[in-house]
Design a protein around this motif. Structure first.
Motif, PDB file in Angstrom:
ATOM      1  N   LEU A   1       0.906  -1.238  -0.046  1.00 35.64           N
ATOM      2  CA  LEU A   1      -0.100  -0.148   0.164  1.00 35.64           C
ATOM      3  C   LEU A   1       0.774   1.252   0.110  1.00 35.64           C
ATOM      4  CD1 LEU A   1      -2.673   1.356   0.173  1.00 35.64           C
ATOM      5  CD2 LEU A   1      -2.521   1.293   2.652  1.00 35.64           C
ATOM      6  N   ILE A   2       1.895   1.218   0.778  1.00 34.52           N
ATOM      7  CA  ILE A   2       2.779   2.378   0.949  1.00 34.52           C
ATOM      8  C   ILE A   2       3.625   2.673  -0.553  1.00 34.52           C
ATOM      9  CG2 ILE A   2       4.941   3.184   1.794  1.00 34.52           C
ATOM     10  CD1 ILE A   2       3.982   1.576   4.498  1.00 34.52           C
ATOM     11  N   THR A   3       3.976   1.515  -1.262  1.00 37.08           N
ATOM     12  CA  THR A   3       4.614   1.571  -2.407  1.00 37.08           C
ATOM     13  C   THR A   3       3.632   2.304  -3.401  1.00 37.08           C
ATOM     14  OG1 THR A   3       6.034  -0.297  -1.860  1.00 37.08           O
ATOM     15  CG2 THR A   3       5.933   0.324  -4.159  1.00 37.08           C
ATOM     16  N   HIS A   4       2.253   1.769  -3.487  1.00 35.17           N
ATOM     17  CA  HIS A   4       1.095   2.279  -4.186  1.00 35.17           C
ATOM     18  C   HIS A   4       1.032   3.656  -4.125  1.00 35.17           C
ATOM     19  CE1 HIS A   4      -3.131   2.658  -5.281  1.00 35.17           C
ATOM     20  NE2 HIS A   4      -2.921   2.133  -6.490  1.00 35.17           N
ATOM     21  N   LEU A   5       1.104   4.093  -2.962  1.00 33.75           N
ATOM     22  CA  LEU A   5       0.916   5.504  -2.696  1.00 33.75           C
ATOM     23  C   LEU A   5       2.379   6.286  -3.373  1.00 33.75           C
ATOM     24  CD1 LEU A   5       0.005   8.201  -1.025  1.00 33.75           C
ATOM     25  CD2 LEU A   5       1.183   7.439   0.751  1.00 33.75           C
ATOM     26  N   GLY A   6       3.304   5.727  -3.183  1.00 35.52           N
ATOM     27  CA  GLY A   6       4.465   6.363  -3.813  1.00 35.52           C
ATOM     28  C   GLY A   6       4.290   6.142  -5.242  1.00 35.52           C
ATOM     29  N   ALA A   7       3.608   5.305  -5.896  1.00 36.22           N
ATOM     30  CA  ALA A   7       3.517   4.975  -7.351  1.00 36.22           C
ATOM     31  C   ALA A   7       2.389   6.167  -7.762  1.00 36.22           C
ATOM     32  CB  ALA A   7       2.935   3.711  -7.762  1.00 36.22           C
ATOM     33  N   VAL A   8       1.415   6.377  -7.069  1.00 34.85           N
ATOM     34  CA  VAL A   8       0.345   7.488  -7.397  1.00 34.85           C
ATOM     35  C   VAL A   8       0.917   8.995  -7.306  1.00 34.85           C
ATOM     36  CG1 VAL A   8      -1.486   8.595  -6.203  1.00 34.85           C
ATOM     37  CG2 VAL A   8      -1.725   6.282  -6.369  1.00 34.85           C
ATOM     38  N   ILE A   9       1.986   9.287  -6.299  1.00 37.04           N
ATOM     39  CA  ILE A   9       2.692  10.337  -6.468  1.00 37.04           C
ATOM     40  C   ILE A   9       3.450  10.607  -7.463  1.00 37.04           C
ATOM     41  CG2 ILE A   9       4.041  12.081  -5.126  1.00 37.04           C
ATOM     42  CD1 ILE A   9       3.122  10.231  -2.463  1.00 37.04           C
ATOM     43  N   SER A  10       4.377   9.588  -7.801  1.00 42.08           N
ATOM     44  CA  SER A  10       5.158   9.575  -8.807  1.00 42.08           C
ATOM     45  C   SER A  10       4.834   9.434 -10.513  1.00 42.08           C
ATOM     46  CB  SER A  10       6.438   8.712  -8.565  1.00 42.08           C
ATOM     47  OG  SER A  10       7.121   8.947  -7.365  1.00 42.08           O
ATOM     48  N   ASN A  11       3.538   8.948 -10.437  1.00 38.12           N
ATOM     49  CA  ASN A  11       3.122   8.867 -11.606  1.00 38.12           C
ATOM     50  C   ASN A  11       1.638   9.665 -12.137  1.00 38.12           C
ATOM     51  OD1 ASN A  11       0.720   7.104 -13.407  1.00 38.12           O
ATOM     52  ND2 ASN A  11       2.636   7.286 -14.369  1.00 38.12           N
ATOM     53  N   ASN A  12       0.799   9.388 -11.111  1.00 39.01           N
ATOM     54  CA  ASN A  12      -0.576   9.923 -11.213  1.00 39.01           C
ATOM     55  C   ASN A  12      -0.500  11.600 -11.190  1.00 39.01           C
ATOM     56  OD1 ASN A  12      -2.315   7.336  -9.548  1.00 39.01           O
ATOM     57  ND2 ASN A  12      -1.686   7.404 -11.509  1.00 39.01           N
ATOM     58  N   PHE A  13       0.336  11.923  -9.908  1.00 37.05           N
ATOM     59  CA  PHE A  13       0.348  13.356  -9.635  1.00 37.05           C
ATOM     60  C   PHE A  13       1.172  13.927 -10.659  1.00 37.05           C
ATOM     61  CE2 PHE A  13      -0.998  13.065  -4.955  1.00 37.05           C
ATOM     62  CZ  PHE A  13      -2.037  12.471  -5.240  1.00 37.05           C
ATOM     63  N   VAL A  14       2.304  13.445 -10.900  1.00 38.36           N
ATOM     64  CA  VAL A  14       3.201  13.968 -11.862  1.00 38.36           C
ATOM     65  C   VAL A  14       2.492  14.186 -13.186  1.00 38.36           C
ATOM     66  CG1 VAL A  14       5.285  13.488 -13.403  1.00 38.36           C
ATOM     67  CG2 VAL A  14       5.448  13.208 -10.722  1.00 38.36           C
ATOM     68  N   ASN A  15       1.883  13.172 -13.690  1.00 35.23           N
ATOM     69  CA  ASN A  15       1.050  13.323 -14.752  1.00 35.23           C
ATOM     70  C   ASN A  15       0.225  14.396 -15.052  1.00 35.23           C
ATOM     71  OD1 ASN A  15       0.600  12.114 -17.693  1.00 35.23           O
ATOM     72  ND2 ASN A  15      -1.407  11.870 -16.736  1.00 35.23           N
ATOM     73  N   HIS A  16      -0.426  14.742 -13.621  1.00 34.74           N
ATOM     74  CA  HIS A  16      -1.279  15.922 -13.735  1.00 34.74           C
ATOM     75  C   HIS A  16      -0.899  16.991 -13.560  1.00 34.74           C
ATOM     76  CE1 HIS A  16      -5.137  17.425 -12.732  1.00 34.74           C
ATOM     77  NE2 HIS A  16      -4.808  18.135 -11.734  1.00 34.74           N
ATOM     78  N   LEU A  17       0.321  17.130 -13.070  1.00 33.63           N
ATOM     79  CA  LEU A  17       1.146  18.396 -13.162  1.00 33.63           C
ATOM     80  C   LEU A  17       1.583  18.822 -14.437  1.00 33.63           C
ATOM     81  CD1 LEU A  17       3.769  18.460  -9.986  1.00 33.63           C
ATOM     82  CD2 LEU A  17       1.561  19.667 -10.131  1.00 33.63           C
ATOM     83  N   ASN A  18       1.998  17.760 -15.154  1.00 34.83           N
ATOM     84  CA  ASN A  18       2.191  17.976 -16.575  1.00 34.83           C
ATOM     85  C   ASN A  18       1.001  18.450 -17.453  1.00 34.83           C
ATOM     86  OD1 ASN A  18       5.266  17.956 -17.073  1.00 34.83           O
ATOM     87  ND2 ASN A  18       4.863  15.873 -15.851  1.00 34.83           N
TER      88      ASN A  18
END
Lengths: 253, 253
Positions: B155-172
């Motif tokens: 679950l913690i790794t999934h949270l990291g994945a959400v930040i490093s992928n989903n959030f980064v993609n949204h910032l872009n």
């Protein structure tokens, strides 16, 4: 041969120093820095005072945004073109110089970390055709890629660069920190981070969004929120998740 | 030969379908989906009802998080191991099956956009040694890279994945949107985006932070704020800038 004088000793000044000093078709005449000690390459003149600065074709003020006006007040230039290198400062702060302009690299540059790729664009601006000619000649000789942008468009691009670089880097700091607090090696996310960038390069970000927020998966969002203890992380997590939720629910209307 | 049955028809199910169907050392026996029409490859059995599902060594439930419990209620399995593929759902939701576990890919996978790189890790979990053996055998045959992680660590790794992928993609998305509102091509930022990822891969994000917030450059931050009109963008800009400002001013204490 076009003669250049460099002002500054920070990340960007060192980048220009390295590029210009090694270019045999350009003459880097000297460097001025307010720093007390600076490790200047052999054969390059280090001016002790701003008043010692000689005649040149181009003066590059590569200092922090805050210091550009201060430096330009002290700088006496009769001919040649004076440029600054900031993404967010208007060209007209250099109005006192007959010929002036801007050379802004759209890149994250730091002394300690070498660039992996040198083929990034510069955004240039100039107050007249002779300034423009000097700037373009020097960038052409350096084989650099450049675009002519107004101060306003440069500021918008700078905002985009802050989001796509500074903010993304901070999110990854945040993700690494959470993993390491639970003894998980951040390397586990590196293939994902590479893929994220690959997709942004190839597709429109709005079309490749994945994750709990786009699926309106509130249960997973709540689980993540429980894991966060740092208040900055909680706020960032909530704001971005809400922004994704809102964007894609609006899209469906 | 190890026999596998796949449940689902979404992004992840199609990824498994593609990988397992083409592997000559494994037998993908059939697929079940609640979708009314599904373009199943020739020679692969498409079960019309969950009750028709046959005996196999591994059952992969690759459905949305919300549907895992519902599917597992209807699924009757006497032998073999049942896994789900979620990053955020605990393994024990599959407790009714004697042998169960998890196979979660740390990757952003979508049907329409082919992956550039297939060498990402899977996080696995199992309730006993025989479940673990089946999962590991199949991943070894598939030449996949995997790590054994508890539900909490996943679950913690999934949270990291959400930040490093989903959030980064949204910032872009956010950065592209701002540029395009001013008729600036987003391609201008792509060399910077590549460099950002290169640096995250090579260095610690905390050591390569650049930008106005780390320099406490409030004047540039104010200029950027004036350019933002969308309220989600303003909030995101402010929260992340404040988080950077706070982090690096704390660092100096």
């Amino acid at each position: 041969m076009l003669e250049i004088i460099l002002i500054g000793s920070g990340n960007l000044a060192c980048y220009f120093l390295d590029k210009l000093y090694s270019n045999e078709k350009l003459k880097l005449k000297g460097l001025y820095t307010r720093k007390k000690s600076f490790d200047c390459p052999k054969n390059l003149k280090l001016y002790k005072s701003i008043n010692e600065i000689e005649k040149a074709d181009l003066y590059i003020i590569a200092v922090s945004d805050k210091s550009i006006i201060e430096i330009s007040k002290s700088l006496k230039v009769n001919s040649g073109c004076v440029v600054h290198t900031s993404g967010s400062i208007e060209m007209n702060v250099l109005n006192k110089f007959k010929n002036h302009g801007v050379i802004y690299p759209v890149q994250t540059i730091s002394k300690k970390n070498k660039l992996n790729n040198d083929s990034f664009p510069f955004l240039i601006e100039s107050n007249n055709s002779s300034s423009r000619k000097i700037i373009e000649d020097i960038l052409n000789i350096s084989k650099a890629n450049y675009h002519y942008f107004s101060s306003e468009k440069r500021l918008i691009t700078h905002l985009g660069a802050v989001i796509s670089n500074n903010f993304v880097n901070h999110l990854n700091y945040f993700s690494k920190k959470i993993l390491e607090e639970h003894n998980i090696d951040f390397n586990i996310l590196k293939p994902l981070i590479k893929e994220t960038t690959y997709k942004i390069n190839k597709y429109n970000p709005i079309d490749v969004q994945t994750g709990p927020a786009i699926r309106n998966d509130i249960s997973t969002i709540k689980k993540h929120q429980k894991l966060l203890s740092n208040s900055n992380f909680i706020e960032t997590y909530n704001i971005i998740s809400n922004s994704i939720l809102k964007l894609y629910s609006d899209e469906k209307l």
